[in-house]
Design a protein around this motif. Structure first.
Motif, PDB file in Angstrom:
ATOM      1  N   ILE B 122       0.839  -1.192   0.000  1.00  0.00           N
ATOM      2  CA  ILE B 122       0.000   0.000   0.000  1.00  0.00           C
ATOM      3  C   ILE B 122       0.876   1.246   0.000  1.00  0.00           C
ATOM      4  CG2 ILE B 122      -1.690   1.305   1.335  1.00  0.00           C
ATOM      5  CD1 ILE B 122      -2.634  -1.454   2.377  1.00  0.00           C
ATOM      6  N   LEU B 123       1.900   1.191   0.829  1.00  0.00           N
ATOM      7  CA  LEU B 123       2.804   2.337   0.891  1.00  0.00           C
ATOM      8  C   LEU B 123       3.588   2.510  -0.410  1.00  0.00           C
ATOM      9  CD1 LEU B 123       4.043   2.075   4.550  1.00  0.00           C
ATOM     10  CD2 LEU B 123       2.820   3.987   3.527  1.00  0.00           C
ATOM     11  N   LEU B 124       3.923   1.393  -1.024  1.00  0.00           N
ATOM     12  CA  LEU B 124       4.640   1.492  -2.299  1.00  0.00           C
ATOM     13  C   LEU B 124       3.765   2.177  -3.340  1.00  0.00           C
ATOM     14  CD1 LEU B 124       6.524  -1.921  -2.585  1.00  0.00           C
ATOM     15  CD2 LEU B 124       7.474   0.336  -2.139  1.00  0.00           C
ATOM     16  N   LEU B 125       2.482   1.861  -3.304  1.00  0.00           N
ATOM     17  CA  LEU B 125       1.558   2.479  -4.259  1.00  0.00           C
ATOM     18  C   LEU B 125       1.440   3.979  -4.040  1.00  0.00           C
ATOM     19  CD1 LEU B 125      -1.333  -0.153  -4.359  1.00  0.00           C
ATOM     20  CD2 LEU B 125       0.394   0.333  -6.105  1.00  0.00           C
ATOM     21  N   LEU B 126       1.737   4.420  -2.813  1.00  0.00           N
ATOM     22  CA  LEU B 126       1.584   5.834  -2.480  1.00  0.00           C
ATOM     23  C   LEU B 126       2.813   6.665  -2.846  1.00  0.00           C
ATOM     24  CD1 LEU B 126      -0.208   5.687   0.964  1.00  0.00           C
ATOM     25  CD2 LEU B 126      -1.108   6.558  -1.191  1.00  0.00           C
ATOM     26  N   ALA B 127       3.859   6.013  -3.299  1.00  0.00           N
ATOM     27  CA  ALA B 127       5.105   6.725  -3.588  1.00  0.00           C
ATOM     28  C   ALA B 127       4.905   7.987  -4.434  1.00  0.00           C
ATOM     29  CB  ALA B 127       6.104   5.778  -4.233  1.00  0.00           C
ATOM     30  N   PRO B 128       4.143   7.909  -5.545  1.00  0.00           N
ATOM     31  CA  PRO B 128       3.993   9.104  -6.379  1.00  0.00           C
ATOM     32  C   PRO B 128       3.393  10.286  -5.623  1.00  0.00           C
ATOM     33  CG  PRO B 128       3.064   7.180  -7.475  1.00  0.00           C
ATOM     34  CD  PRO B 128       3.426   6.756  -6.098  1.00  0.00           C
ATOM     35  N   VAL B 129       2.495  10.007  -4.680  1.00  0.00           N
ATOM     36  CA  VAL B 129       1.859  11.073  -3.909  1.00  0.00           C
ATOM     37  C   VAL B 129       2.900  11.889  -3.148  1.00  0.00           C
ATOM     38  CG1 VAL B 129       0.147  11.562  -2.114  1.00  0.00           C
ATOM     39  CG2 VAL B 129      -0.170   9.602  -3.653  1.00  0.00           C
ATOM     40  N   ILE B 130       3.942  11.219  -2.696  1.00  0.00           N
ATOM     41  CA  ILE B 130       4.971  11.887  -1.904  1.00  0.00           C
ATOM     42  C   ILE B 130       6.012  12.527  -2.801  1.00  0.00           C
ATOM     43  CG2 ILE B 130       6.748  11.441  -0.146  1.00  0.00           C
ATOM     44  CD1 ILE B 130       4.934   9.025   0.550  1.00  0.00           C
ATOM     45  N   GLY B 131       5.936  12.220  -4.059  1.00  0.00           N
ATOM     46  CA  GLY B 131       6.891  12.803  -4.986  1.00  0.00           C
ATOM     47  C   GLY B 131       8.076  11.903  -5.234  1.00  0.00           C
ATOM     48  N   ILE B 132       7.895  10.618  -4.997  1.00  0.00           N
ATOM     49  CA  ILE B 132       8.983   9.681  -5.260  1.00  0.00           C
ATOM     50  C   ILE B 132       8.602   8.822  -6.456  1.00  0.00           C
ATOM     51  CG2 ILE B 132      10.189   7.643  -4.381  1.00  0.00           C
ATOM     52  CD1 ILE B 132      10.028   8.940  -1.619  1.00  0.00           C
ATOM     53  N   LYS B 133       9.504   8.762  -7.420  1.00  0.00           N
ATOM     54  CA  LYS B 133       9.216   7.942  -8.595  1.00  0.00           C
ATOM     55  C   LYS B 133       9.894   6.590  -8.444  1.00  0.00           C
ATOM     56  CE  LYS B 133       8.450  11.418 -12.147  1.00  0.00           C
ATOM     57  NZ  LYS B 133       9.053  12.582 -11.391  1.00  0.00           N
ATOM     58  N   LEU B 134       9.089   5.556  -8.559  1.00  0.00           N
ATOM     59  CA  LEU B 134       9.647   4.211  -8.475  1.00  0.00           C
ATOM     60  C   LEU B 134       9.418   3.487  -9.794  1.00  0.00           C
ATOM     61  CD1 LEU B 134       8.402   3.043  -4.935  1.00  0.00           C
ATOM     62  CD2 LEU B 134      10.694   3.807  -5.545  1.00  0.00           C
ATOM     63  N   GLY B 135      10.496   3.052 -10.416  1.00  0.00           N
ATOM     64  CA  GLY B 135      10.361   2.263 -11.628  1.00  0.00           C
ATOM     65  C   GLY B 135      10.007   0.829 -11.283  1.00  0.00           C
TER      66      GLY B 135
END
Ligand SMILES: Nc1ncnc2c1ncn2[C@@H]1O[C@H](COP(=O)(O)OP(=O)(O)OP(=O)(O)O)[C@@H](O)[C@H]1O
Ligand SMILES: [Mg+2]
Lengths: 322, 259
Positions: B122-135
């Motif tokens: 769930i937290l991984l899915l929220l990454a973009p909200v925090i401004g972190i881009k995960l490939g």
């Protein structure tokens, strides 16, 4: 071949000797009963045979497997119903059975057939998809028995299978146990402290303070008492006691507030005794010997005297079923 | 084969039980969000990262730490089910089953890890909200790393739970152990901003390497990298893997001793 062979089994818990020098053999398809008061060591013996606790000394073979050296083979051979419930109440009846079958390596196809079979056997077919926590005490017990049978065990251990249940449910469970022996090729090793239940067994070991006091068929055990039991309530207990011993040459025991005389042909002895005691006699009654009397004779105390203890046993049981 | 089946069975039971408890699911979804929003946002408002380059927020710094924290709590506390099972008797059914004890311990460890992983996802899915881009590759690496951490921490929980007779005892030990493990892991503050004695303690906390590994993955290409990361990925991975082995061994041994 004897399916259970126990040789000089001991179990010590620090200062307490729970089981002392227990030896016995049980034959195939026998219903064998372990009878004794609270704390006698019944559960401890079963737990050792079931490989849950290790004996301090001694050995036992179940289906030819050593309980210490071959625990996994023993486990596969036996079905267990502990004194306290061991169901997962948040799972359904079916799930409880399914997980058991998986742990006991029952093949998928056999498992689903067998699940239906054992549920039918204990009359829970229509409740199989309900959560166990919605079951009554008797239903849980039946489900546990069903689960114990799931993997076709050669021996079923039942530790006080009927404690805390009403008489009707107790009867049902007994009917079921008798059917079981006919249908499945199974040996039953059970414990109880209900004397009347012990009568269902082919043979009984009476155990007290961790030791086997006697071991025989219920009929033979009752013959040991050798007569009818007359229970008297009298005004002057001590005097009457010695009077009966002197005059009739009969042994007299005290049991609570009462005196007990053991005599063959009790119905003809009662009038004689009543005339003899006259005013001093308050009440008199007679019964055929029961296992209670056997226990009293062998240990000098009634099994039910420990009723406070019986409650604590029950409480443990109820706690497990919360 | 038999042991595998046992592992699967024990795992499946834990997952089914989890799925049955709606409140636990709600809690599981809510908790990480709460951590992230309240702890992260609250702290980042009043916390300046003096050493970090311009534009780097405390929330970004916290993100891997919060995932680590979520996994820590969920994993370790999932082992409490052993104490429950003992209390309600079901543990006996498992202990007398004809399966090796280690398979039961591993099944339990996997069950707890699975639930912790669900939460972490769930937290991984929220990454973009925090401004972190995960490939995708990063996510894959994160999942692998988180799983390793979850597995070892559940094993730690099992080690402790197998020795505990009561719920209170378990809770007590857990709080004593988990809080220091967490605070010293570098999840909340970076190691390079604390006095040397504390940095030493932090280096002794195996979780530090878990959190560091997560940062290693998340900030792989970030300019703030050198401020955030203490150890090489190789070191982190080695420590976390060692931690898994040690804890699952301890857990299995403790499980073997249960009577
Ligand atoms: N884990 C244990 N640690 C210490 N003592 C124990 C343990 N388990 C049993 N005992 C002791 O061993 C004795 C025998 O207990 P056990 O449970 O076998 O009795 P029981 O015949 O099954 O009694 P009940 O009818 O109440 O079930 C008791 O004195 C009990 O206190
Ligand atoms: Mg008992």
């Amino acid at each position: 071949m004897n399916i259970i062979e126990v040789n000089h089994l001991h179990k010590k818990y620090k200062a307490i000797t729970a089981v002392e020098d227990v030896s016995l053999v049980v034959g195939q398809k026998e219903i064998f009963g372990f009878l004794g008061p609270n704390g006698a060591g019944k559960s401890t013996t079963i737990k050792m045979l079931a490989t849950l606790v290790s004996p301090t000394a001694g050995t036992a073979l179940i289906g030819g497997f050593d309980i210490v050296k071959q625990p996994n083979q023993v486990r596969q051979t036996i079905g267990l119903v502990f004194q306290e419930t061991t169901l997962d109440e948040r799972l359904t009846a079916s799930e409880n059975l399914f997980f058991h079958g998986m742990l006991y390596n029952v093949g998928r196809q056999t498992l689903s057939r067998r699940m239906g079979e054992v549920l039918e056997m204990v009359d829970l077919g229509d409740r199989k998809n309900d959560l166990v926590k919605t079951f009554s005490g008797g239903m849980k017990r039946r489900l546990e028995i069903a689960r114990g049978l799931l993997h076709y065990p050669g021996v079923l251990f039942l530790d006080e299978p009927t404690v805390g249940l009403d008489p009707q449910t107790r009867n049902r469970i007994w009917t079921f146990i008798h059917q079981l022996r006919q249908r499945e090729n199974i040996t039953i090793f059970m414990t109880t402290h209900y004397m009347d239940e012990a009568e269902h067994c082919d043979r009984i070991a009476i155990i007290d303070h961790g030791r086997i006091v006697t071991l025989d068929t219920p009929e033979n055990l009752k013959k040991m008492v050798g007569g009818d039991i007359i229970t008297l309530s009298v005004t002057d207990r001590e005097r009457v006691k010695s009077h009966i011993i002197e005059k009739f040459g009969l042994p007299v025991k005290e049991s609570g507030q009462h005196l007990q005389v053991e005599v063959p042909g009790g119905e003809t002895f009662i009038p004689t005794l009543a005339v003899d005691l006259g005013e001093r006699l308050r009440s008199i009654s007679m019964h055929r010997p029961t296992l209670d009397d056997v226990f009293l004779k062998l240990t000098g105390k009634a099994i039910r005297e420990e009723s406070a203890g019986a409650w604590s046993g029950m409480r443990v049981h109820m706690r497990g079923r919360r | 084969m038999r042991a595998l089946k046992a592992i699967y069975t024990i795992w499946l039971r834990d997952v089914i039980r989890f799925y049955r408890e709606k409140t636990r699911i709600v809690g599981m979804l809510g908790q990480p969000l709460l951590y992230l929003l309240i702890v992260g946002t609250g702290l980042s408002a009043s916390f300046r990262m003096s050493f970090a380059p311009q534009g780097f927020s405390y929330l970004e710094f916290m993100y891997p730490g919060i995932i680590g924290m979520t996994v820590l709590f969920t994993s370790v506390f999932s082992a409490i089910s052993i104490v429950w099972d003992r209390e309600f008797g079901f543990l006996k059914e498992v202990l007398v089953a004809p399966v090796p004890r280690w398979s039961v311990a591993i099944g339990k460890a996997l069950g707890g890890s699975t639930i912790a992983m669900l939460q972490a996802s769930i937290l991984l899915l929220l990454a973009p909200v925090i401004g972190i881009k995960l490939g995708p590759l990063m996510i894959l690496k994160m999942v692998g790393m988180l799983f390793l951490i979850a597995f070892s921490l559940t094993s730690l929980g099992i080690t402790i739970a197998s020795r505990m007779e009561t719920m209170e005892g378990f809770q007590m030990i857990m709080n004593f152990l988990i809080m220091p493990l967490f605070f010293l892991s570098g999840a909340m503050f970076p190691m390079n901003s604390v006095p040397p004695w504390m940095a030493t303690l932090m280096k002794l906390d195996p979780l530090t390497y878990g959190v560091d590994a997560l940062r290693n993955i998340v900030f792989a290409g970030s300019p703030a990298r050198e401020f955030l990361i203490q150890f090489s990925m190789g070191t982190d991975l080695a420590v976390v893997a060692a931690m898994s082995v040690v804890f699952i061994t301890a857990g299995t041994l403790a499980f073997n001793k249960i009577e």
